[in-house]
Write an enzyme that holds these catalytic residues in place. Structure first.
Site, mmCIF file in Angstrom:
data_model
loop_
_atom_site.group_PDB
_atom_site.id
_atom_site.type_symbol
_atom_site.label_atom_id
_atom_site.label_comp_id
_atom_site.label_asym_id
_atom_site.label_seq_id
_atom_site.Cartn_x
_atom_site.Cartn_y
_atom_site.Cartn_z
ATOM 1 N N GLU A 54 66.771 58.697 -63.642
ATOM 2 C CA GLU A 54 65.736 59.704 -63.871
ATOM 3 C C GLU A 54 65.512 59.998 -65.353
ATOM 4 O O GLU A 54 66.447 59.921 -66.150
ATOM 5 C CB GLU A 54 66.143 61.000 -63.159
ATOM 6 C CG GLU A 54 65.017 61.996 -62.999
ATOM 7 C CD GLU A 54 65.235 62.882 -61.789
ATOM 8 O OE1 GLU A 54 64.709 62.529 -60.712
ATOM 9 O OE2 GLU A 54 65.938 63.896 -61.901
ATOM 10 N N LYS A 56 64.481 63.217 -67.335
ATOM 11 C CA LYS A 56 64.351 64.654 -67.114
ATOM 12 C C LYS A 56 64.821 65.398 -68.358
ATOM 13 O O LYS A 56 65.952 65.239 -68.796
ATOM 14 C CB LYS A 56 65.188 65.052 -65.894
ATOM 15 C CG LYS A 56 65.196 66.525 -65.583
ATOM 16 C CD LYS A 56 65.695 66.812 -64.165
ATOM 17 C CE LYS A 56 67.086 66.328 -63.904
ATOM 18 N NZ LYS A 56 67.564 66.732 -62.560
ATOM 19 N N LYS A 116 58.156 62.173 -59.572
ATOM 20 C CA LYS A 116 58.916 63.280 -59.000
ATOM 21 C C LYS A 116 58.163 64.567 -59.301
ATOM 22 O O LYS A 116 58.091 65.007 -60.438
ATOM 23 C CB LYS A 116 60.338 63.324 -59.562
ATOM 24 C CG LYS A 116 61.275 64.137 -58.679
ATOM 25 C CD LYS A 116 62.706 63.990 -59.120
ATOM 26 C CE LYS A 116 63.616 64.710 -58.142
ATOM 27 N NZ LYS A 116 64.989 64.832 -58.668
ATOM 28 N N GLU A 165 62.217 63.940 -49.067
ATOM 29 C CA GLU A 165 63.487 64.597 -49.372
ATOM 30 C C GLU A 165 63.773 65.723 -48.379
ATOM 31 O O GLU A 165 62.921 66.567 -48.118
ATOM 32 C CB GLU A 165 63.432 65.170 -50.790
ATOM 33 C CG GLU A 165 64.648 65.984 -51.185
ATOM 34 C CD GLU A 165 64.504 66.557 -52.590
ATOM 35 O OE1 GLU A 165 64.421 65.755 -53.533
ATOM 36 O OE2 GLU A 165 64.463 67.797 -52.722
ATOM 37 N N ASN A 186 69.047 65.567 -50.359
ATOM 38 C CA ASN A 186 69.385 66.281 -51.589
ATOM 39 C C ASN A 186 70.681 67.050 -51.358
ATOM 40 O O ASN A 186 70.757 67.905 -50.481
ATOM 41 C CB ASN A 186 68.254 67.242 -51.975
ATOM 42 C CG ASN A 186 68.404 67.779 -53.378
ATOM 43 O OD1 ASN A 186 69.517 67.953 -53.875
ATOM 44 N ND2 ASN A 186 67.291 68.040 -54.046
ATOM 45 N N GLU A 216 70.624 62.124 -53.255
ATOM 46 C CA GLU A 216 70.113 62.719 -54.492
ATOM 47 C C GLU A 216 70.949 63.929 -54.900
ATOM 48 O O GLU A 216 71.408 64.681 -54.053
ATOM 49 C CB GLU A 216 68.670 63.202 -54.284
ATOM 50 C CG GLU A 216 67.720 62.188 -53.689
ATOM 51 C CD GLU A 216 66.399 62.834 -53.292
ATOM 52 O OE1 GLU A 216 66.030 63.859 -53.880
ATOM 53 O OE2 GLU A 216 65.760 62.324 -52.369
ATOM 54 N N SER A 217 71.113 64.097 -56.188
ATOM 55 C CA SER A 217 71.782 65.260 -56.808
ATOM 56 C C SER A 217 73.307 65.179 -56.712
ATOM 57 O O SER A 217 73.866 64.837 -55.673
ATOM 58 C CB SER A 217 71.328 66.591 -56.200
ATOM 59 O OG SER A 217 69.970 66.819 -56.434
#
Length: 261
Positions: A54, A56, A116, A165, A186, A216-217
Site C-alpha cells: 500500500e 498511504k 482504496k 471487505e 479486515n 487486511e490490516s
C-alpha cells in the site's frame, strides 16, 4: 458515531460536489478509461507470496505514517520488489491521498492498482477506471446488499476487479455474490481499532473457494502470513509496515525475500 460513519458523511458531500463539477462523460473520454486492465485476482492466484503493498501517507488510527515518500518512487520500488499489486488511498481528508497519486503510480509501473476508497456512489467507480485503476475496494460495513451488487456489477462491466471487505460474519453473509473477485477480511475492529488475525482465521471457512481470500490490516511479519496461508489466504494487504520506513520498496523487497526462505 465512529470514524467510519464520519468518513462516509464527508465522502457523500465530496462526491455530490464532484458530480456537479465533473460530468461522467468527461471521465469516459480520458485515455485510461479505454485501456485494458490488469487482473489483481489472477496475479494473486498465481503467486506464492500474494503481497498487495500500500501507498498511504496517514490514517485516522496512526496519524502521519510517511509524508515524504514520493508515490512514483514507491510504485517503482514495489514493482521491483515483486509485489502482486499496489493499493493506493485516494481519500484526501482522512488519509491525505488523491486521485493524482493513483495516476502517477499508473504512469510509473505495470502493477495492478487497487483504488482504496470509501465507495458510496457509482460515480466513484467510473472515476476509478478513468484514473487508471485495475481494481476497486467495496466495504460491506457502509453498503447494503443491493449496493454491493449494483457497484460490483458496474465494476465488472468496466473490467475492474472487485475486492469486497468484511469485518464479521454478518457482513460476509450479505456480501457473497458472483460479481466479486476477492473477499478481504479486515483484522481491525473499526470501533476500537484493535487488530487480531483471529478474525481472518474465523471467517476463512465461510468464504467459498471461488473467491481469492485476502487478509487486511495488522500484517507486519512474515510469520503472520505463514500463519494465515493454511487458512486459504492468497492475498495480504500490507501498508504501514512498508510505508513507515524510509524506503518502502526496499522494505517490501526484503520482506518478500524473507517470505520465500
Amino acid at each position: 458515531m465512529n470514524i467510519l460513519d464520519k468518513i462516509v458523511i464527508d465522502k457523500r458531500k465530496e462526491v455530490n460536489l464532484k458530480k456537479e463539477l465533473i460530468p461522467i462523460k468527461a471521465y469516459e473520454q480520458l485515455p485510461y478509461f479505454g485501456m485494458k486492465t490488469r487482473s489483481l485476482s489472477e496475479k494473486l492466484r498465481a503467486s506464492q507470496t500474494g503481497i498487495i503493498a500500500e501507498f498511504k501517507r496517514k490514517s485516522p488510527s496512526k496519524s502521519i505514517i510517511n509524508d515524504t515518500a514520493l508515490v512514483e518512487d514507491v510504485a517503482i520500488g514495489y514493482e521491483n520488489a515483486g509485489v502482486c499489486g499496489m493499493s493506493i488511498l485516494t481519500d484526501e481528508i482522512y488519509f491525505d491521498g488523491s486521485m493524482d497519486d493513483l495516476m502517477i503510480a499508473r504512469e510509473n509501473c505495470e502493477l495492478p492498482l487497487l483504488r482504496k476508497e470509501f465507495i458510496i456512489d457509482e460515480y466513484q467507480i467510473i472515476e476509478a477506471k478513468a484514473i487508471g485503476a485495475d481494481a476497486i475496494l467495496l466495504i460491506a460495513a457502509i453498503l447494503t446488499k443491493a449496493e454491493i451488487k449494483q457497484f460490483s456489477e458496474l465494476a465488472k462491466s468496466l473490467n475492474l476487479d472487485v475486492l469486497l471487505e468484511v469485518h464479521n460474519e454478518d457482513e460476509l453473509h450479505k456480501s457473497i455474490m458472483p460479481s466479486l473477485d476477492m473477499l478481504g477480511v479486515n483484522n481491525r475492529n473499526l470501533k476500537t481499532f484493535e487488530v487480531s488475525l483471529d478474525i481472518s482465521k474465523q471467517l476463512s471457512a465461510l468464504i467459498p473457494n471461488d473467491f481469492v481470500k485476502v487478509s487486511e490490516s495488522g500484517i507486519s511479519s512474515v510469520d503472520a502470513i505463514k500463519e494465515l496461508q493454511p487458512y486459504g489466504y492468497k492475498g495480504f494487504l500490507i501498508g504501514e509496515n512498508f510505508m513507515k520506513t524510509d524506503n518502502p520498496g526496499a522494505s517490501a523487497n526484503q520482506f518478500i525475500k524473507d517470505l520465500k526462505t
